[in-house]
Design a protein around this motif. Structure first.
Motif, PDB file in Angstrom:
ATOM      1  N   LEU A 101       0.821  -1.209   0.000  1.00  9.97           N
ATOM      2  CA  LEU A 101       0.000   0.000   0.000  1.00  9.97           C
ATOM      3  C   LEU A 101       0.858   1.264   0.000  1.00  9.97           C
ATOM      4  O   LEU A 101       0.456   2.292  -0.529  1.00  9.97           O
ATOM      5  N   ASP A 102       2.016   1.143   0.629  1.00 13.80           N
ATOM      6  CA  ASP A 102       2.985   2.243   0.691  1.00 13.80           C
ATOM      7  C   ASP A 102       4.305   1.625   1.118  1.00 13.80           C
ATOM      8  O   ASP A 102       4.375   0.432   1.465  1.00 13.80           O
ATOM      9  N   ASP A 103       5.358   2.398   1.119  1.00 11.11           N
ATOM     10  CA  ASP A 103       6.637   1.865   1.569  1.00 11.11           C
ATOM     11  C   ASP A 103       6.502   1.333   2.992  1.00 11.11           C
ATOM     12  O   ASP A 103       6.093   2.046   3.914  1.00 11.11           O
ATOM     13  N   GLY A 104       6.816   0.046   3.158  1.00  8.83           N
ATOM     14  CA  GLY A 104       6.750  -0.560   4.482  1.00  8.83           C
ATOM     15  C   GLY A 104       5.349  -0.851   4.982  1.00  8.83           C
ATOM     16  O   GLY A 104       5.164  -1.152   6.170  1.00  8.83           O
ATOM     17  N   VAL A 413      -3.626   6.815   9.864  1.00  9.61           N
ATOM     18  CA  VAL A 413      -4.464   7.377   8.816  1.00  9.61           C
ATOM     19  C   VAL A 413      -4.161   8.853   8.600  1.00  9.61           C
ATOM     20  O   VAL A 413      -4.229   9.359   7.467  1.00  9.61           O
ATOM     21  N   LYS A 414      -3.793   9.589   9.670  1.00 14.46           N
ATOM     22  CA  LYS A 414      -3.552  11.028   9.544  1.00 14.46           C
ATOM     23  C   LYS A 414      -2.436  11.357   8.555  1.00 14.46           C
ATOM     24  O   LYS A 414      -2.366  12.463   8.031  1.00 14.46           O
ATOM     25  N   GLU A 415      -1.578  10.353   8.296  1.00 17.49           N
ATOM     26  CA  GLU A 415      -0.499  10.574   7.331  1.00 17.49           C
ATOM     27  C   GLU A 415      -1.028  10.659   5.897  1.00 17.49           C
ATOM     28  O   GLU A 415      -0.327  11.130   4.996  1.00 17.49           O
ATOM     29  N   TYR A 416      -2.268  10.175   5.677  1.00 15.84           N
ATOM     30  CA  TYR A 416      -2.805  10.086   4.323  1.00 15.84           C
ATOM     31  C   TYR A 416      -4.009  11.006   4.100  1.00 15.84           C
ATOM     32  O   TYR A 416      -4.779  10.814   3.163  1.00 15.84           O
ATOM     33  N   VAL A 417      -4.172  12.008   4.978  1.00 15.15           N
ATOM     34  CA  VAL A 417      -5.253  12.985   4.803  1.00 15.15           C
ATOM     35  C   VAL A 417      -4.671  14.395   4.909  1.00 15.15           C
ATOM     36  O   VAL A 417      -3.578  14.597   5.447  1.00 15.15           O
ATOM     37  N   GLY A 418      -5.405  15.363   4.405  1.00 20.52           N
ATOM     38  CA  GLY A 418      -4.953  16.746   4.498  1.00 20.52           C
ATOM     39  C   GLY A 418      -4.191  17.194   3.275  1.00 20.52           C
ATOM     40  O   GLY A 418      -3.934  16.434   2.335  1.00 20.52           O
ATOM     41  N   GLN A 423       0.570   9.454  -0.400  1.00 15.78           N
ATOM     42  CA  GLN A 423      -0.201   8.742  -1.412  1.00 15.78           C
ATOM     43  C   GLN A 423       0.030   7.228  -1.299  1.00 15.78           C
ATOM     44  O   GLN A 423       1.162   6.770  -1.105  1.00 15.78           O
ATOM     45  N   PHE A 424      -1.049   6.486  -1.394  1.00 16.45           N
ATOM     46  CA  PHE A 424      -0.918   5.031  -1.437  1.00 16.45           C
ATOM     47  C   PHE A 424      -0.394   4.604  -2.800  1.00 16.45           C
ATOM     48  O   PHE A 424      -0.771   5.159  -3.831  1.00 16.45           O
TER      49      PHE A 424
END
Length: 435
Positions: A101-104, A413-418, A423-424
């Motif tokens: 989904l993303d790195d790691g 999840v907060k890393e992927y909003v705003g 980005q996934f």
């Protein structure tokens, strides 16, 4: 707390231990079970004779009596079946999907056992053995309620299997023998402990199970199977297939019940088919057009009777106007079990195979081939005609579900909003490897 709930609690605990065992341990147990079955043959055959003798005093159909009777040959085949399941690939722990989904941040979809399976079985000792083998190999505990007619036989088989497991890492409570007149209703009410119900027996039994439980069920209520003889068919082949599908084992769910014949060949084909069926002891029923060709010995089928599973040496025949009419008949009156076209026209075959909405759709073969053992599944718990999870003969693959396993290193999840959201990547990786 009732005794059956206590049994279910123990089965649930055993299922958690079994779910994480390796293939070698399960396979070793299956071989031990086969060995103890062979070594206990004299005892099993003796107890089965007692069951059969008691059953003979009751009004029991000859086919049912034959199914419940053990012979040395049948017992040996049961042992062979256990070893065959041991030789199959383990269905547990397969990675069906792997995605980054993303790195790691890695997602896996992994097969896993259901947990506890409840089996409601009629008087069939071989079904008891098959269900035990498939449940163990797929990592599930099994609570089995077999017909009272084989009470002694079932108890002895399961006792032999528990003895075989004594020196293994597999808990004895992986198999539970459920007994008693009211046990079936109690078992079907255990939705807090039982994850899947498998009925094995007549259409009446399957309908009863579907109507009396909220637990997911794998099974089929009826086996109204068809063979459509298209105008280009090899007629001798068609007769051979129909005779096999009707007479080889007429009480089975994959026996043919209705033959549809293209009107273009009905005049030349039906008289020969009718005589061959009569010579084989088959009672023929049919539409008015069939009766006009074959004579008054053909009993007329009422319009309301086409959806009939005879389960004996009775066969219905109907003349149809081409492949579209045949498909319409199957859709209206069939049970979505197994249906076949006999044709030399590849275009007609392709149309039939794509259009008929059944668990098994065949071309130029007997419907009796719809069977888990014949498909190479080792054994089957039954044939499912639904469309969710499992369909057709249900072997090991039908006794596992799956879970999603997500592994990372602290992602939120907060890393992927705003406005500055990450980005996934959703990068697919190779699937179908062991977890």
């Amino acid at each position: 707390m009732s005794s059956i709930i206590q049994q279910a609690i123990r089965a649930k605990k055993a299922s958690r231990l079994l779910a994480v065992l390796d293939s070698a341990t399960k396979n070793d147990a299956l071989h031990r079970m086969a060995g103890v079955l062979e070594h206990s043959s004299d005892v099993l055959l003796s107890l089965n004779r007692e069951d059969v003798n008691d059953a003979c005093e009751q009004p029991l159909a000859s086919a049912a009596l034959a199914r419940m009777t053990l012979t040395p040959e049948k017992l040996q085949q049961m042992a062979v079946g256990l070893r065959a399941v041991a030789a199959l690939e383990d269905p547990v722990g397969k990675t069906l999907l792997r995605s980054e989904l993303d790195d790691g941040l890695e997602l896996k979809k992994i097969t896993s056992p259901f947990g506890v399976i409840a089996a409601i079985v009629e008087a069939r000792p071989d079904a008891v053995t098959q269900l035990c083998a498939l449940a163990l190999k797929s990592g599930n505990a099994l609570m089995i309620k077999a017909g009272a007619e084989i009470r002694r036989t079932t108890s002895a088989i399961l006792a032999a299997f528990v003895k075989a497991l004594e020196s293994t890492a597999i808990p004895a409570n992986v198999f539970t023998n459920v007994e008693g007149r009211e046990a079936t209703h109690e078992l079907l009410a255990l939705q807090d402990y039982v994850d899947l119900v498998v009925p094995r027996g007549s259409a009446e039994l399957v309908r009863f199970v579907f109507a009396n439980t909220r637990i997911p069920v794998i099974g089929h209520a009826e086996g109204v199977c068809h063979i459509y003889v298209e105008s280009s068919a090899n007629q001798e082949m068609a007769i051979s297939l129909i005779l096999d599908a009707k007479t080889q084992a007429p009480a089975t769910c994959n026996a043919v019940e209705t033959v549809l014949v293209d009107q273009a060949i009905a005049g030349e084909f039906l008289p020969t088919l009718f005589e061959r069926l009569r010579s084989a002891g088959v009672k023929v029923r049919g539409c008015a057009a069939t009766r006009a060709i074959c004579g008054p010995d053909v009993e007329l089928v009422d319009a309301t009777e086409w959806h009939t599973e005879y389960g004996d040496l009775t066969l219905a025949m109907r003349i149809v106007r081409g492949i579209d009419t045949a498909i319409e008949h199957i859709e209206k009156f069939g049970s979505h079990h197994t249906d076949c076209i006999v044709t030399e026209d590849q275009q007609a075959a392709s149309c039939f195979l794509r259009s008929v909405d059944s668990a098994g759709v065949f071309h130029n073969v007997s419907t009796r081939l719809a069977d888990g053992y014949r498909y190479g599944f080792g054994a089957e718990v039954g044939i499912a005609t639904g469309k969710l999870h499992a369909r057709g003969p249900v072997g090991l693959e039908g006794l596992v579900t799956y879970k999603y396993v997500l592994s990372g290193s602290g992602q939120c999840v907060k890393e992927y909003v705003g406005p500055n959201a990450g980005q996934f990547t959703h990068e697919a990786a190779e699937s179908s490897v062991m977890a």
